[in-house]
Design an enzyme around this catalytic site. Structure first.
Site, short mmCIF file in Angstrom:
data_model
loop_
_atom_site.label_atom_id
_atom_site.label_comp_id
_atom_site.label_asym_id
_atom_site.label_seq_id
_atom_site.Cartn_x
_atom_site.Cartn_y
_atom_site.Cartn_z
N GLY A 182 1.20 -1.32 0.34
CA GLY A 182 0.08 0.21 0.52
C GLY A 182 0.91 0.96 0.28
O GLY A 182 0.30 2.04 0.86
N ALA A 319 11.53 10.57 -9.76
CA ALA A 319 12.02 10.92 -10.86
C ALA A 319 12.75 12.05 -11.19
O ALA A 319 14.12 12.72 -11.40
CB ALA A 319 11.15 10.65 -12.48
N HIS A 443 -7.83 34.27 -6.98
CA HIS A 443 -9.28 33.56 -6.26
C HIS A 443 -10.19 33.62 -7.10
O HIS A 443 -10.86 34.35 -8.40
CB HIS A 443 -10.13 35.21 -5.74
CG HIS A 443 -11.47 34.29 -5.08
ND1 HIS A 443 -11.91 33.65 -3.68
CD2 HIS A 443 -12.56 35.27 -5.52
CE1 HIS A 443 -13.22 33.30 -4.04
NE2 HIS A 443 -13.78 34.60 -4.49
#
Ligand code: FAD
Length: 470
Positions: A182, A319, A443
């Protein structure tokens, strides 16, 4: 006859190809040796194909579950798995082509074949199309990356037990799968196949999924994945795999009790190991750090003139870390100071919602005895998240108690993997909470959640809007 270069790079993954281009730009005569395909694990069997699958499967799930919430109706929503695979492959191919062009454009000489470092620092290349060539250089950079590791249990070699490499080669969607592990790779595959409607079971030996991440993040993810019908067993150690009538049976022990999970396929996502296969000639003596190639802070191995970077050395296997190593190693080779701060490497998980963190957590600070202030913002009060129905999640900030210098951030929300870069820049430049707050964020954006978490850090929340009930 041998060909001479200033630098030979073995492996053209994100570590190797970035280093090669950087070195060529710095005026070095560079050769790159690649045995499979330019782009390495990242482009061919890792980051890019995984994220393409996550994107396609996530879009499908959104069409099914979200469309109606915004007044759209979508009927007969379906998918063709082979077309998803085609799209994934097309994305990979396009990026690989781009890198090939970059290498060529920068005058890097490519050798397609397996490179083996010799004791005299020359590199023998067994060319793909037959034959052999010998390369020589003052400097050799090992960027051979990593490969999946299989756990040594009975049944691991059964047909239908796949590594991450094998999952990308599937031509049909499995109806059910058991994922052993997991960690990041395991939960990302679980996300893809749960989105596509497969029955997914994760069996993880450690006490929680994403054990290396902030505890709150992994607990929340477990809850969210369970809601998507992913069955998760933690503290569950896999003992064996056997062929049953209805698929592969994974035998595991959870809380000292034997248990079983069945899947059409089993994915072993239980870690990766450095790719040392054929990398060193028999008489090469090189110091190792456990299973990894040992390097000092200058990426120098114990062999003069030989450097190593990326997944082949001990550290985070990411990476962007490999590429950053490559850039720094080439700068060091050329007598320059490294331009990148390798102390603040962000880690991202492309689940739904996304997860990202950089620097230290509140628990790390406590363990280290560092006095910190913390701020948190729950994204259900963020305007953009309400618009897009992505209210789940939070932004957490950790800063030094006295100076307010940013030490870390953990996020679990939409676009967390993009937004975390704000904190990487802050940590790298020693910015304080107040300095991060001085810039006005647009915003409505998810980034406003960062402003809120920073304000919470110093007890100055101003914008919070009431939460909507759903
Ligand atoms: P690699 O990318 O492994 O490249 C090494 C290259 O060297 C390979 O092409 C190999 O063929 C070649 N090679 C090896 N030996 C020789 C030899 N002797 N001669 C010639 N060539 C040789 N990282 C992230 O940052 N983000 C992500 O989202 C992410 N997702 C992932 C998902 C999956 C499923 C997996 C498996 C990995 C993922 N990673 C991710 C990790 C990332 O892919 C690796 O950390 C990264 O590719 C390491 O780069 P590297 O250059 O060190 O090695």
């Amino acid at each position: 006859m041998s060909e001479k270069f200033d630098l030979i790079v073995i492996g053209a993954g994100p570590g190797g190809y970035v280093a090669a281009i950087k070195a060529a730009k710095a005026g070095m005569n560079v050769a790159v040796v690649e045995s499979i395909r330019v782009g390495g694990t990242c482009l061919n069997r890792g980051c890019i194909p995984a994220k393409a699958m996550i994107h396609a499967s996530g879009l499908y799930r959104e069409m099914l579950e979200e469309a109606e919430l915004v007044g759209l109706s979508a009927s007969n929503v379906s998918y063709d798995y082979s077309k998803i695979v085609e799209y994934k492959q097309g994305t990979t191919d396009e990026l690989v082509g781009g890198i090939e062009a970059l290498l060529e454009g920068n005058g890097v000489t490519r050798f397609e074949g397996k490179g083996t470092l010799q004791a005299d620092r020359s590199v023998v290349v067994k060319l793909k199309d037959g034959g052999e060539t010998v390369l020589e250089a003052d400097k050799v950079l090992l960027a051979a990356g990593s490969v999946p590791s299989l756990i040594p249990i009975p049944g691991i070699d059964l047909k239908g037990v796949l590594t991450s490499d094998g999952v990308f080669s599937l031509t049909h969607k499995p109806e059910s799968l058991v994922i052993i592990g997991g960690g990041v790779i395991g939960v990302e595959f679980a996300t893809v196949f749960a989105n596509l409607g497969s029955k997914v079971t994760i069996v993880e030996a450690l006490p929680r999924i994403l054990q290396n991440m902030d505890k709150e993040v992994s607990q929340n993810l477990k809850m969210i994945m369970k809601k998507s019908d992913v069955e998760i067993h933690t503290g569950a150690s896999v003992k064996s795999i056997e062929q049953g009538g209805e698929g592969l049976i994974v035998n595991y022990e959870e809380k000292d009790k034997p248990a079983q999970a069945t899947g059409q396929i089993v994915v072993c996502a239980a870690g990766r190991k450095p790719n040392l296969d054929g990398l060193f000639a028999e008489d090469v003596v090189i110091a190792m750090d456990g299973k990894f190639v040992d390097v000092n802070e200058k990426f120098e191995t114990s062999m003069p003139g030989v450097y190593a970077i990326g997944d082949i050395i001990n550290g985070v296997q990411l990476a962007h870390a490999a590429s950053a190593h490559g850039i720094c190693a080439v700068e060091i080779m050329n007598g320059e100071e490294p331009s990148l701060n390798l102390g603040a490497i962000p880690g991202c998980v492309y689940t739904d919602p996304e997860i990202a963190q950089v620097g230290i957590t509140e628990a790390d600070a406590k363990d280290a005895g560092t006095e910190v202030i913390c701020g948190k913002f729950i994204m259900s009060a963020n305007g953009k998240s309400l618009i897009t129905h992505e209210e789940r999640g939070f932004v957490k900030v950790v800063a030094k108690a006295d100076s307010h210098e940013i030490l870390g951030a953990q996020m679990m929300c939409a676009r967390a993997t993009d937004m975390i870069a704000e904190f990487t820049t802050a940590i790298t430049n020693g910015l304080t909470v107040e300095q991060m707050l001085a810039g006005v964020r647009p915003h409505p954006t998810y980034n406003e959640g960062i402003t809120e978490a920073l304000e919470d850090c110093i007890g100055e929340s101003t914008h919070t809007v009431p939460r909507r009930k759903r």
